[in-house]
Scaffold this active site. Structure first.
Site, PDB file in Angstrom:
ATOM      1  N   CYS A  30       0.941  -1.256   0.441  1.00  0.00           N
ATOM      2  CA  CYS A  30      -0.318  -0.009  -0.211  1.00  0.00           C
ATOM      3  C   CYS A  30       1.286   1.210   0.379  1.00  0.00           C
ATOM      4  O   CYS A  30       1.492   1.453   0.804  1.00  0.00           O
ATOM      5  CB  CYS A  30      -0.632  -0.276   0.971  1.00  0.00           C
ATOM      6  SG  CYS A  30      -2.132   1.449   1.150  1.00  0.00           S
ATOM      7  N   CYS A  33       0.480   4.043   2.591  1.00  0.00           N
ATOM      8  CA  CYS A  33       0.781   3.264   3.752  1.00  0.00           C
ATOM      9  C   CYS A  33       2.115   3.660   4.249  1.00  0.00           C
ATOM     10  O   CYS A  33       2.446   4.594   4.894  1.00  0.00           O
ATOM     11  CB  CYS A  33       0.274   2.097   3.962  1.00  0.00           C
ATOM     12  SG  CYS A  33      -1.267   1.099   3.856  1.00  0.00           S
TER      13      CYS A  33
END
Length: 105
Positions: A30, A33
């Site tokens: 991600c 993230c």
């Protein structure tokens, strides 16, 4: 660096914590993230003894993500006294995180 939490230690590290806890549900793949990592690192330093920050990898701990109705990464859950107090989803600006943190401290 934020503590990696899983199903085995979630209760102890999050629900039974003596200070409020910010939980990031994340994935290694991600990009948002990864963009949040330095912000969480800053918050860890700024709130060192007042707030615990932990991370849960949704790829390895899918049951925890499902149990907390996490539908995407990153998702941030804020716990105090074992109860979820707030949540945010997606890339989030530091002031928004600080506002929520301060409201639960």
């Amino acid at each position: 660096m934020a503590l990696r939490v899983n199903e085995d230690n979630f209760n102890k590290e999050v629900l039974e914590a003596e200070v409020p806890v910010l939980v990031e549900f994340y994935s290694d793949s991600c990009v948002p993230c990864k963009q949040m990592s330095p912000i969480l690192g800053d918050l860890e330093e700024e709130y060192e003894d007042k707030l615990k920050i932990v991370k849960i990898n949704v790829n390895f701990d899918l049951q925890l993500a499902e149990a907390h109705m996490v539908m995407g990464s990153p998702t941030f859950l804020f716990f105090k006294n074992g109860e979820e107090k707030n949540r945010l989803r997606g890339i989030t600006k530091k002031p928004e995180l600080i506002e929520i943190i301060n409201s639960i401290l």
